[in-house]
Design a protein around this motif. Structure first.
Motif, PDB file in Angstrom:
ATOM      1  N   ALA A   1      54.691  30.793  38.304  1.00  0.00           N
ATOM      2  CA  ALA A   1      53.905  30.079  37.396  1.00  0.00           C
ATOM      3  C   ALA A   1      54.738  29.637  36.040  1.00  0.00           C
ATOM      4  CB  ALA A   1      52.492  30.613  36.940  1.00  0.00           C
ATOM      5  N   ASP A   2      55.484  30.538  35.631  1.00  0.00           N
ATOM      6  CA  ASP A   2      56.244  30.441  34.406  1.00  0.00           C
ATOM      7  C   ASP A   2      57.664  30.366  34.627  1.00  0.00           C
ATOM      8  OD1 ASP A   2      53.844  30.739  32.854  1.00  0.00           O
ATOM      9  OD2 ASP A   2      53.910  33.056  33.046  1.00  0.00           O
ATOM     10  N   VAL A   3      57.925  30.109  35.869  1.00  0.00           N
ATOM     11  CA  VAL A   3      59.412  30.006  36.185  1.00  0.00           C
ATOM     12  C   VAL A   3      59.658  28.501  36.520  1.00  0.00           C
ATOM     13  CG1 VAL A   3      61.251  30.815  37.892  1.00  0.00           C
ATOM     14  CG2 VAL A   3      59.354  32.287  37.230  1.00  0.00           C
ATOM     15  N   SER A   4      60.722  27.934  35.852  1.00  0.00           N
ATOM     16  CA  SER A   4      61.230  26.703  35.980  1.00  0.00           C
ATOM     17  C   SER A   4      62.681  26.593  36.444  1.00  0.00           C
ATOM     18  CB  SER A   4      61.064  25.656  34.861  1.00  0.00           C
ATOM     19  OG  SER A   4      61.673  26.119  33.983  1.00  0.00           O
ATOM     20  N   SER A   5      63.243  25.761  37.098  1.00  0.00           N
ATOM     21  CA  SER A   5      64.708  25.543  37.320  1.00  0.00           C
ATOM     22  C   SER A   5      65.511  25.862  36.051  1.00  0.00           C
ATOM     23  CB  SER A   5      65.051  24.573  38.064  1.00  0.00           C
ATOM     24  OG  SER A   5      64.374  23.334  37.475  1.00  0.00           O
ATOM     25  N   ASP A   6      65.065  25.199  34.948  1.00  0.00           N
ATOM     26  CA  ASP A   6      65.529  25.228  33.609  1.00  0.00           C
ATOM     27  C   ASP A   6      65.650  26.642  33.219  1.00  0.00           C
ATOM     28  OD1 ASP A   6      66.042  22.472  33.510  1.00  0.00           O
ATOM     29  OD2 ASP A   6      64.190  22.115  32.352  1.00  0.00           O
ATOM     30  N   LEU A   7      64.723  27.538  33.357  1.00  0.00           N
ATOM     31  CA  LEU A   7      64.636  28.687  32.980  1.00  0.00           C
ATOM     32  C   LEU A   7      65.440  29.629  33.795  1.00  0.00           C
ATOM     33  CD1 LEU A   7      63.356  31.203  31.306  1.00  0.00           C
ATOM     34  CD2 LEU A   7      61.632  31.301  32.752  1.00  0.00           C
ATOM     35  N   VAL A   8      65.493  29.391  34.938  1.00  0.00           N
ATOM     36  CA  VAL A   8      66.338  30.279  35.858  1.00  0.00           C
ATOM     37  C   VAL A   8      67.894  29.936  35.629  1.00  0.00           C
ATOM     38  CG1 VAL A   8      67.013  30.478  38.334  1.00  0.00           C
ATOM     39  CG2 VAL A   8      64.516  30.352  37.763  1.00  0.00           C
ATOM     40  N   GLY A   9      68.005  28.693  35.502  1.00  0.00           N
ATOM     41  CA  GLY A   9      69.498  28.485  34.980  1.00  0.00           C
ATOM     42  C   GLY A   9      69.903  29.131  33.784  1.00  0.00           C
ATOM     43  N   GLN A  10      69.053  29.126  32.639  1.00  0.00           N
ATOM     44  CA  GLN A  10      69.281  29.871  31.369  1.00  0.00           C
ATOM     45  C   GLN A  10      69.672  31.521  31.817  1.00  0.00           C
ATOM     46  OE1 GLN A  10      66.257  29.047  28.641  1.00  0.00           O
ATOM     47  NE2 GLN A  10      66.487  26.643  28.770  1.00  0.00           N
ATOM     48  N   ILE A  11      68.658  32.105  32.551  1.00  0.00           N
ATOM     49  CA  ILE A  11      68.698  33.457  33.129  1.00  0.00           C
ATOM     50  C   ILE A  11      70.029  33.665  33.775  1.00  0.00           C
ATOM     51  CG2 ILE A  11      68.000  35.267  34.598  1.00  0.00           C
ATOM     52  CD1 ILE A  11      64.951  33.915  33.978  1.00  0.00           C
ATOM     53  N   LEU A  12      70.465  32.746  34.655  1.00  0.00           N
ATOM     54  CA  LEU A  12      71.689  32.848  35.446  1.00  0.00           C
ATOM     55  C   LEU A  12      73.106  32.993  34.491  1.00  0.00           C
ATOM     56  CD1 LEU A  12      70.919  31.688  38.695  1.00  0.00           C
ATOM     57  CD2 LEU A  12      70.736  33.859  37.944  1.00  0.00           C
ATOM     58  N   GLU A  13      73.056  31.904  33.346  1.00  0.00           N
ATOM     59  CA  GLU A  13      73.885  31.894  32.696  1.00  0.00           C
ATOM     60  C   GLU A  13      74.345  33.143  31.704  1.00  0.00           C
ATOM     61  OE1 GLU A  13      76.425  29.504  32.228  1.00  0.00           O
ATOM     62  OE2 GLU A  13      75.640  27.701  33.466  1.00  0.00           O
ATOM     63  N   GLU A  14      73.121  33.484  31.205  1.00  0.00           N
ATOM     64  CA  GLU A  14      73.355  34.935  30.637  1.00  0.00           C
ATOM     65  C   GLU A  14      73.718  35.942  31.354  1.00  0.00           C
ATOM     66  OE1 GLU A  14      73.142  35.215  27.238  1.00  0.00           O
ATOM     67  OE2 GLU A  14      73.206  33.002  27.304  1.00  0.00           O
ATOM     68  N   GLY A  15      72.923  36.089  32.527  1.00  0.00           N
ATOM     69  CA  GLY A  15      73.492  37.098  33.448  1.00  0.00           C
ATOM     70  C   GLY A  15      75.055  36.985  33.860  1.00  0.00           C
ATOM     71  N   ALA A  16      75.738  35.952  34.014  1.00  0.00           N
ATOM     72  CA  ALA A  16      76.879  35.921  34.303  1.00  0.00           C
ATOM     73  C   ALA A  16      77.579  36.352  33.132  1.00  0.00           C
ATOM     74  CB  ALA A  16      77.117  34.233  34.761  1.00  0.00           C
ATOM     75  N   LYS A  17      77.508  36.071  32.075  1.00  0.00           N
ATOM     76  CA  LYS A  17      78.223  36.428  30.797  1.00  0.00           C
ATOM     77  C   LYS A  17      78.105  38.155  30.895  1.00  0.00           C
ATOM     78  CE  LYS A  17      77.087  32.543  27.913  1.00  0.00           C
ATOM     79  NZ  LYS A  17      76.373  32.418  26.221  1.00  0.00           N
ATOM     80  N   PHE A  18      76.831  38.709  31.066  1.00  0.00           N
ATOM     81  CA  PHE A  18      76.900  39.947  31.243  1.00  0.00           C
ATOM     82  C   PHE A  18      77.946  40.613  32.436  1.00  0.00           C
ATOM     83  CE2 PHE A  18      75.221  44.302  31.915  1.00  0.00           C
ATOM     84  CZ  PHE A  18      74.887  44.789  30.578  1.00  0.00           C
ATOM     85  N   ALA A  19      77.722  40.235  33.453  1.00  0.00           N
ATOM     86  CA  ALA A  19      78.412  40.420  34.667  1.00  0.00           C
ATOM     87  C   ALA A  19      79.884  40.311  34.552  1.00  0.00           C
ATOM     88  CB  ALA A  19      77.835  39.574  35.877  1.00  0.00           C
TER      89      ALA A  19
END
Length: 594
Positions: free
Chosen positions: A30-48
């Motif tokens: 319900a609260d998950v959009s492609s834009d939000l997922v993109g932001q999560i993965l961008e931040e996750g990539a930096k951490f990784a």
């Protein structure tokens, strides 16, 4: 070599291929959009890339250290793990009632592909905790869940699964660890478990062990196995930590070929206090929740190591000067061309890339099925559940086989340099090898597929799989640029169907035939799964091109897919021929003749 998280590939799969926005009305989305997922993965990539990846080589060189039952991780690993917890990454998909973020499995799996590639050994610590978390959530009492799950959800406490013993691995009916009931409802657990990943470390204040044991007087075999939660440190009623559970101790560390940064422990239980999880003698059913989670994670791990190995090989090939192109110098101003000009080097790199990118799609497609199991649509939920059961052994075995193969190709591209420790190719190869063994060796996965998953519910899952592929082929079988992908998918699906019918006709008459054919059958299934994924990616990429998008990403995607269709997919025919030879050539030779 600096690892670069494949955010673009992952978002392409999530948005263009799986179209996750269309699941907005499904539980967890319900609260998950492609834009939000993109932001999560961008931040996750930096951490990784910035936090985890630099630790990978350190972990390989230093390993873990054991001293009188205490285990210390490699330099910087404790701090890196605590940064991960502080940033909230372990809680990404955990339930909100336990302090988690409640993200769908498909999002957590996308993030997991990046952490596992950055450092497979590091990613195992939160990975094992997640498996224990979901196992306890599915089977524990409300009291046990309230006591342990909030701190496990956030990663503040670690978790493990304790199955294997010195005398038994796959055949868990042989376990000897015993459980003696106490008057207060607890049990005294006594026995030894081996190869326990993340069994002891200094990253967290507590580790929650889930341990298989046999209550005194229980039936023999797997029917008499129960599951227990055995904390490293007792937890008081107010949630604070109490005394050490002195009966639970790490007796030593294994010295391994790879994944040196993960503490693989011998765990000694000597009247350690534990509490029953679920029902007496139903421990195997409870443990399968964790085992299935771990098998998917292991498939992801094998794929992710392959991703990192491929990236390192490409970087080396671009920089390594050796020889000249067969069609004349491509860099006449240099003393030699880069080895990228050689067809055989490109063969190895394209083979690696085709497996890696197809495997990424297969992994995320499967994770989406895990989410759709909770759909309010009963038919959709049933199909997703059927698919999870059917493809889990395929994903685990096929992607780990190919992940190791890709790591081997990466070393070959490096040449003699890859065989030295100055380059990362050796570590990738060593780390990848275990993925084919643990969480059920790949031969066991193949037996599980043909012996349990295919006939389950009268073959409902495989029939549905065939029907979905047929529908996709029919829908897309026009005279379009993606025609080769559709034709290749249709052809390999027929081979899988042929192999399935052969097993039905010959496996029941002689079970050795099923056993002898199982690995080749699993590989046909893996090829079919990747063909299905590549056909979907080709359709999505071509749609972008047809819409006028000039980004070369989409052309490159189609070129990589063409290599899969033309140079890899034909392997299915060889696997089919081999499986149809049956068991005779394998079983005729007497044991003493080997």
């Amino acid at each position: 070599m600096a690892y670069k998280a494949p955010v673009r590939d992952l978002t392409f799969i999530l948005n263009d291929v799986l179209d996750i926005d269309r699941y907005a009305n499904h539980p967890g989305f319900a609260d998950v959009s492609s834009d939000l997922v993109g932001q999560i993965l961008e931040e996750g990539a930096k951490f990784a890339e910035e936090v985890i990846a630099p630790l990978n080589r350190i972990g390989d060189l230093e390993g873990c250290k054991w001293d009188d039952g205490k285990v210390t991780g490699p330099t910087g690993w404790k701090e890196g793990y605590q940064q991960m917890v502080a940033a909230g990454w372990p809680a990404l998909s955990a339930l909100p009632e336990h302090g988690g973020q409640g993200m769908p499995s498909v999002v957590a799996m996308a993030f997991g592909t990046m952490t596992a590639a950055a450092s497979p050994a590091f990613s195992m610590y939160p990975g094992l905790t997640a498996g224990a978390y979901w196992g306890l959530n599915a089977n524990g009492s409300d009291e046990l869940k309230a006591k342990y799950l909030p701190k496990m959800a956030t990663g503040e406490w670690g978790g493990t699964m304790n199955l294997t013993e010195p005398q038994c691995g796959t055949d868990l009916g042989l376990i000897r660890t015993k459980a003696v009931p106490n008057d207060d409802g607890s049990y005294n657990i006594t026995g030894q478990k081996i190869w326990i990943s993340s069994g002891e470390h200094d990253f967290t204040d507590n580790i929650i062990h889930l341990v298989l044991a046999r209550i005194e007087g229980a039936p023999a075999g797997i029917k008499g196995i129960s599951l227990f939660v055995v904390p490293k440190v007792f937890v008081n009623d107010d949630g604070s930590l109490g005394e050490r559970n002195v009966g639970a101790a790490c007796g030593g560390l294994e010295h391994k070929m790879g994944i040196h940064g993960n503490a693989t422990c011998v765990m000694d239980y000597d009247n350690a206090r534990g509490w029953l999880v679920g029902t007496e003698n139903k421990g195997m059913a409870a443990m399968f929740v964790m085992m299935n989670e771990a098998r998917l994670g292991t498939g992801l791990q094998g794929l992710s190591i392959g991703t990192a190995a491929y990236q390192a090989a490409v970087e080396f090939a671009r920089e390594r000067l050796q020889g000249r192109s067969l069609t004349g110098p491509k860099s006449p101003e240099l003393p030699a061309d880069s080895i990228m000009v050689h067809p055989d080097v490109r063969r190895m790199l394209l083979e690696a890339r085709a497996f890696v990118e197809g495997g990424q799609a297969f992994t995320l497609w499967t994770a989406l099925q895990a989410d759709l199991q909770h759909s309010d649509d009963e038919a959709e939920a049933q199909k997703a559940s059927d698919y999870m059961g059917l493809v889990t052994p395929v994903l685990k075995a096929y992607l780990t086989d190919k992940g190791f193969h890709v790591a081997s190709l990466g070393m070959q591209v490096h040449g003699g340099s890859g065989y030295t420790e100055h380059f990362p190719a050796s570590q990738y190869l060593r780390d990848a090898r275990i993925t084919m063994i643990y969480e059920g060796a790949n031969g066991i996965q193949a037996l599980d597929l043909v012996g349990r998953k295919l006939p389950s519910k009268g073959g409902r899952a495989i029939m549905s799989w065939f029907a979905d592929i047929d529908a996709f082929v029919s829908e897309n079988d026009g005279d379009t640029p993606i025609k080769p992908f559709i034709t290749g998918l249709a052809d390999v699906k027929k081979k899988l169907q042929d192999g399935t019918m052969w097993l039905m006709q010959n496996g029941m008459a002689n079970p050795d035939n099923a056993g002898a054919a199982s690995t080749d059958y699993l590989h046909i299934f893996g090829l079919t799964a990747l063909a299905y994924m590549w056909a979907q990616m080709a359709r999505a990429a071509q749609a972008r091109i047809d819409a006028g998008d000039t980004d070369p990403f989409y052309v490159t995607k189609l070129q990589t897919g063409r290599y899969f269709v033309e140079r890899i997919l034909p392997d299915a025919e060889a696997h089919l021929v081999k499986m149809k030879t049956g068991a005779e050539v394998l079983m005729d030779m007497p044991a003493e003749a080997f």
